[in-house]
Design a protein around this motif. Sequence first.
Motif, PDB file in Angstrom:
ATOM      1  N   TRP A 154       0.432  40.326 -31.417  1.00  0.00           N
ATOM      2  CA  TRP A 154       0.078  39.778 -30.114  1.00  0.00           C
ATOM      3  C   TRP A 154      -1.180  38.937 -30.212  1.00  0.00           C
ATOM      4  O   TRP A 154      -1.994  39.083 -31.137  1.00  0.00           O
ATOM      5  CB  TRP A 154      -0.112  40.899 -29.089  1.00  0.00           C
ATOM      6  CG  TRP A 154      -0.915  42.053 -29.613  1.00  0.00           C
ATOM      7  CD1 TRP A 154      -2.280  42.187 -29.665  1.00  0.00           C
ATOM      8  CD2 TRP A 154      -0.393  43.263 -30.182  1.00  0.00           C
ATOM      9  NE1 TRP A 154      -2.639  43.383 -30.215  1.00  0.00           N
ATOM     10  CE2 TRP A 154      -1.503  44.079 -30.549  1.00  0.00           C
ATOM     11  CE3 TRP A 154       0.903  43.750 -30.410  1.00  0.00           C
ATOM     12  CZ2 TRP A 154      -1.353  45.327 -31.137  1.00  0.00           C
ATOM     13  CZ3 TRP A 154       1.044  44.985 -31.009  1.00  0.00           C
ATOM     14  CH2 TRP A 154      -0.065  45.771 -31.347  1.00  0.00           C
ATOM     15  N   LEU A 155      -1.303  38.047 -29.269  1.00  0.00           N
ATOM     16  CA  LEU A 155      -2.439  37.137 -29.224  1.00  0.00           C
ATOM     17  C   LEU A 155      -2.866  36.961 -27.772  1.00  0.00           C
ATOM     18  O   LEU A 155      -2.045  36.647 -26.910  1.00  0.00           O
ATOM     19  CB  LEU A 155      -2.036  35.778 -29.820  1.00  0.00           C
ATOM     20  CG  LEU A 155      -2.973  34.589 -29.615  1.00  0.00           C
ATOM     21  CD1 LEU A 155      -4.349  34.868 -30.210  1.00  0.00           C
ATOM     22  CD2 LEU A 155      -2.358  33.336 -30.232  1.00  0.00           C
ATOM     23  N   LEU A 156      -4.137  37.233 -27.509  1.00  0.00           N
ATOM     24  CA  LEU A 156      -4.747  36.972 -26.212  1.00  0.00           C
ATOM     25  C   LEU A 156      -5.760  35.852 -26.418  1.00  0.00           C
ATOM     26  O   LEU A 156      -6.738  36.025 -27.152  1.00  0.00           O
ATOM     27  CB  LEU A 156      -5.444  38.221 -25.673  1.00  0.00           C
ATOM     28  CG  LEU A 156      -4.566  39.258 -24.999  1.00  0.00           C
ATOM     29  CD1 LEU A 156      -5.288  40.598 -24.926  1.00  0.00           C
ATOM     30  CD2 LEU A 156      -4.173  38.800 -23.602  1.00  0.00           C
ATOM     31  N   ALA A 157      -5.528  34.715 -25.805  1.00  0.00           N
ATOM     32  CA  ALA A 157      -6.338  33.538 -26.082  1.00  0.00           C
ATOM     33  C   ALA A 157      -7.113  33.079 -24.857  1.00  0.00           C
ATOM     34  O   ALA A 157      -6.728  33.365 -23.714  1.00  0.00           O
ATOM     35  CB  ALA A 157      -5.444  32.400 -26.578  1.00  0.00           C
ATOM     36  N   PRO A 158      -8.212  32.349 -25.071  1.00  0.00           N
ATOM     37  CA  PRO A 158      -8.913  31.718 -23.952  1.00  0.00           C
ATOM     38  C   PRO A 158      -7.972  30.800 -23.167  1.00  0.00           C
ATOM     39  O   PRO A 158      -7.036  30.219 -23.731  1.00  0.00           O
ATOM     40  CB  PRO A 158     -10.021  30.918 -24.647  1.00  0.00           C
ATOM     41  CG  PRO A 158     -10.274  31.669 -25.916  1.00  0.00           C
ATOM     42  CD  PRO A 158      -8.920  32.169 -26.339  1.00  0.00           C
ATOM     43  N   GLU A 159      -8.225  30.668 -21.901  1.00  0.00           N
ATOM     44  CA  GLU A 159      -7.323  29.920 -21.025  1.00  0.00           C
ATOM     45  C   GLU A 159      -7.107  28.492 -21.493  1.00  0.00           C
ATOM     46  O   GLU A 159      -5.991  27.970 -21.421  1.00  0.00           O
ATOM     47  CB  GLU A 159      -7.870  29.925 -19.596  1.00  0.00           C
ATOM     48  CG  GLU A 159      -6.937  29.257 -18.590  1.00  0.00           C
ATOM     49  CD  GLU A 159      -7.432  29.391 -17.165  1.00  0.00           C
ATOM     50  OE1 GLU A 159      -6.673  29.041 -16.243  1.00  0.00           O
ATOM     51  OE2 GLU A 159      -8.587  29.837 -16.979  1.00  0.00           O
ATOM     52  N   GLU A 160      -8.145  27.834 -22.012  1.00  0.00           N
ATOM     53  CA  GLU A 160      -7.992  26.426 -22.369  1.00  0.00           C
ATOM     54  C   GLU A 160      -7.084  26.215 -23.575  1.00  0.00           C
ATOM     55  O   GLU A 160      -6.655  25.092 -23.835  1.00  0.00           O
ATOM     56  CB  GLU A 160      -9.343  25.774 -22.619  1.00  0.00           C
ATOM     57  CG  GLU A 160     -10.095  26.241 -23.849  1.00  0.00           C
ATOM     58  CD  GLU A 160     -11.361  25.442 -24.073  1.00  0.00           C
ATOM     59  OE1 GLU A 160     -11.265  24.304 -24.595  1.00  0.00           O
ATOM     60  OE2 GLU A 160     -12.450  25.942 -23.704  1.00  0.00           O
ATOM     61  N   LEU A 161      -6.785  27.282 -24.311  1.00  0.00           N
ATOM     62  CA  LEU A 161      -5.890  27.158 -25.462  1.00  0.00           C
ATOM     63  C   LEU A 161      -4.480  27.657 -25.185  1.00  0.00           C
ATOM     64  O   LEU A 161      -3.565  27.389 -25.968  1.00  0.00           O
ATOM     65  CB  LEU A 161      -6.456  27.941 -26.649  1.00  0.00           C
ATOM     66  CG  LEU A 161      -7.818  27.524 -27.202  1.00  0.00           C
ATOM     67  CD1 LEU A 161      -8.224  28.471 -28.325  1.00  0.00           C
ATOM     68  CD2 LEU A 161      -7.789  26.093 -27.699  1.00  0.00           C
ATOM     69  N   THR A 162      -4.295  28.369 -24.079  1.00  0.00           N
ATOM     70  CA  THR A 162      -3.045  29.098 -23.870  1.00  0.00           C
ATOM     71  C   THR A 162      -1.820  28.192 -23.830  1.00  0.00           C
ATOM     72  O   THR A 162      -0.799  28.473 -24.485  1.00  0.00           O
ATOM     73  CB  THR A 162      -3.125  29.938 -22.579  1.00  0.00           C
ATOM     74  OG1 THR A 162      -4.193  30.864 -22.685  1.00  0.00           O
ATOM     75  CG2 THR A 162      -1.828  30.696 -22.353  1.00  0.00           C
ATOM     76  N   GLU A 163      -1.859  27.115 -23.086  1.00  0.00           N
ATOM     77  CA  GLU A 163      -0.677  26.260 -22.956  1.00  0.00           C
ATOM     78  C   GLU A 163      -0.277  25.653 -24.295  1.00  0.00           C
ATOM     79  O   GLU A 163       0.911  25.569 -24.620  1.00  0.00           O
ATOM     80  CB  GLU A 163      -0.932  25.161 -21.923  1.00  0.00           C
ATOM     81  CG  GLU A 163      -0.932  25.664 -20.493  1.00  0.00           C
ATOM     82  CD  GLU A 163       0.370  26.370 -20.116  1.00  0.00           C
ATOM     83  OE1 GLU A 163       1.455  25.857 -20.476  1.00  0.00           O
ATOM     84  OE2 GLU A 163       0.298  27.434 -19.477  1.00  0.00           O
ATOM     85  N   GLN A 164      -1.254  25.194 -25.066  1.00  0.00           N
ATOM     86  CA  GLN A 164      -0.926  24.622 -26.375  1.00  0.00           C
ATOM     87  C   GLN A 164      -0.311  25.670 -27.292  1.00  0.00           C
ATOM     88  O   GLN A 164       0.605  25.380 -28.059  1.00  0.00           O
ATOM     89  CB  GLN A 164      -2.180  24.048 -27.043  1.00  0.00           C
ATOM     90  CG  GLN A 164      -2.800  22.876 -26.294  1.00  0.00           C
ATOM     91  CD  GLN A 164      -3.969  23.324 -25.436  1.00  0.00           C
ATOM     92  OE1 GLN A 164      -3.859  24.299 -24.679  1.00  0.00           O
ATOM     93  NE2 GLN A 164      -5.084  22.620 -25.547  1.00  0.00           N
ATOM     94  N   LEU A 165      -0.815  26.904 -27.208  1.00  0.00           N
ATOM     95  CA  LEU A 165      -0.278  27.977 -28.042  1.00  0.00           C
ATOM     96  C   LEU A 165       1.165  28.297 -27.672  1.00  0.00           C
ATOM     97  O   LEU A 165       2.017  28.481 -28.552  1.00  0.00           O
ATOM     98  CB  LEU A 165      -1.151  29.226 -27.902  1.00  0.00           C
ATOM     99  CG  LEU A 165      -2.552  29.130 -28.508  1.00  0.00           C
ATOM    100  CD1 LEU A 165      -3.422  30.287 -28.016  1.00  0.00           C
ATOM    101  CD2 LEU A 165      -2.474  29.141 -30.035  1.00  0.00           C
TER     102      LEU A 165
END
Length: 493
Positions: free
Chosen positions: A345-356
Motif C-alpha cells: 500500500w501507498l499513502l501519498a501527499p495529495e499533490e502526487l496522488t492523481e499522477q500515482l
Amino acid sequence: MTVSGTSTGESAADSGAAGENEGDAGGPRSWAGAWDALLASAPARRRGRVLQSALREAVRSGRLAAGTRLPSSRELAADLGVSRGLVTDAYEQLTAEGYLRSGRGSGTWVGDAVRAAARKTRDRAPRTPGARADFVPGTPDLALFPRAAWGATHRAVLARLPHRALGYPDPRGLPELRTALAALLTRRRGVVADPERLLVCSGVAQAMTLLGFALHGHGVRSVGLEDPGSPENSAVLGAAGLRPVLLPLDSQGLVPGAAARSGVRVVVATPAHQYPSGIAYSAARRTELLDWARSVDGFVLEDDYDGDFRYDRAPVGALQGLDPERVAYMGSVSKSMAPGLRIGWLLAPEELTEQLVERKRTMDLGNPVLEQALLADFVQQGGYDRHLRRCRAAYQRRRDTLTAALDEHFPGTEVSGIAAGLHIIALLPESYGPEVRFLARAAAAGVALRPLAYHGTARPDDGRVRLVMGYAHQSPSDITRGVGLLARAVGRG
C-alpha cells in the motif's frame, strides 16, 4: 584488459602471455568498456560496490564463463583507473560469496557453482539454495502462513463476490480493502489514512517505482538514500530515472544537514526501524527531517517494512502521521505474511496522488481483485491481528535463541537492533577477523551470511566481522545448529 594464459600472480601482465583470450566473445575485453562507463558515472565512494555488482552480473549472465581466469588485481585496476585495493576487495568479496575461486599463486577464476546453478534454472527469486544454514535477512517464516484461515476466507469471499467485481478494478484498489487498510494503519501505525488517497500496489517495490515516476514528472532528478540501507532502492529508483545520493547515518538517524548539503529534495527513510542498523529515529531527528522537507518543498518516502514486529520497546509510530503532506508512506504484507502475495500500500501527499493513480492504471490496470477481497476480509475479521500475534511470539523466541547461540559460540559478540524486526546486527570480537577470511570459511561450510558492508559504503579498518543476521525464517533448532556450524567453520567451535 587482458586475461593471462599463465599464472595470474601480480606479475602476470609481464608474463608475455597476457593477451591469450583478448578476442574471445565472452572474454573481458567484450565488456570492459561497459565497466569503464559504469564506474565513471559512479561516485568515488560507491565504485567498490558498483564493481562488485558488475562482476556478479557478468558471472550470472554467462558473459564470464565458469573457469575463466580473471586479470590480476593490478591489471584490472590499471584498466579501470581505480585503486588496486578496490579491485582486491571486490575479488575477495566475490570469492567469499562463491562467484570466484582463487588459490595461492594460481590466480583468480570464475567459480563453477554459481554458473552451474544458473544453467539449471532461470529462477531470479532472491534465495540462497543449497545452504546448510541460512542467516540472510529479509524473509519471514513462510511455514507460519495461515493456510487454513486463508483457505476458509477464500471460499467465503469467492461465494459472495458479485460477478461484476471480477471486471477491471479501480486502479487505486478494491474499496473494501482500502477502507480496511486505512483503519488498520491508523490503529496500528498512527498514520493519517484517507481511503481515497490509499493506493493498493504490488509491494513496496512497486510503490517506490510509482513514486519515482511521479517525482520525475515533478522535475526531481535525484533522491537521497540511507547509508547503510537497502541496495535494492538504488536499482528501483534508478529505473525511474532518479540518481541515488547516499546520506550517512548516526545513532539517531540521518545525519543532520546531510540532505541539505547534498541538494536533494527527496529522501527514502526507514525511521521506525532503520534497515539494516535497527535503530529507531529519535524524536528530535524526526522533527529535523520534516523541517528539512518543508524547507526545500520536498518529500520523505517512508518505508515501514517491518513496523508490526517489536519485542522490547514501546511502539514507534509512523513518520507520516506527523506530516502527511510531506511523507509518502509505504508498507506491505511481505514481512508480516508472505512476499509471494505481492500486496502492498501507498499513502501519498495529495499533490502526487492523481499522477500515482494514473501511472498505476497504465502500468497494470490494478491488482487482482480476488486477492484484495481476501485480504480485506482477513483484516476485517481479525485474522490479520491474530496472525501477527502468533508471529511476534515465534520471532521473539528465535531472536533470543540466536543471541544465546552467539553468546555461547562467539563469546564477546555485541548485538544491536534486537528490539524489533526480523534480524540483528552482530559485531564479533577482533579475534574472529578479518571479515573476508571469516566469510570465505563460512561460505565453504555452506553458511549463508550477509555482512553489514553489503548494505553501505562504510569500511571500518579494524578488520572486525559485522553481520546482518536474519532469524525469522528459521526454527530455533535450525538457528542453534547453524551457529554451531558457523563456529566450527571458522575454527571456534
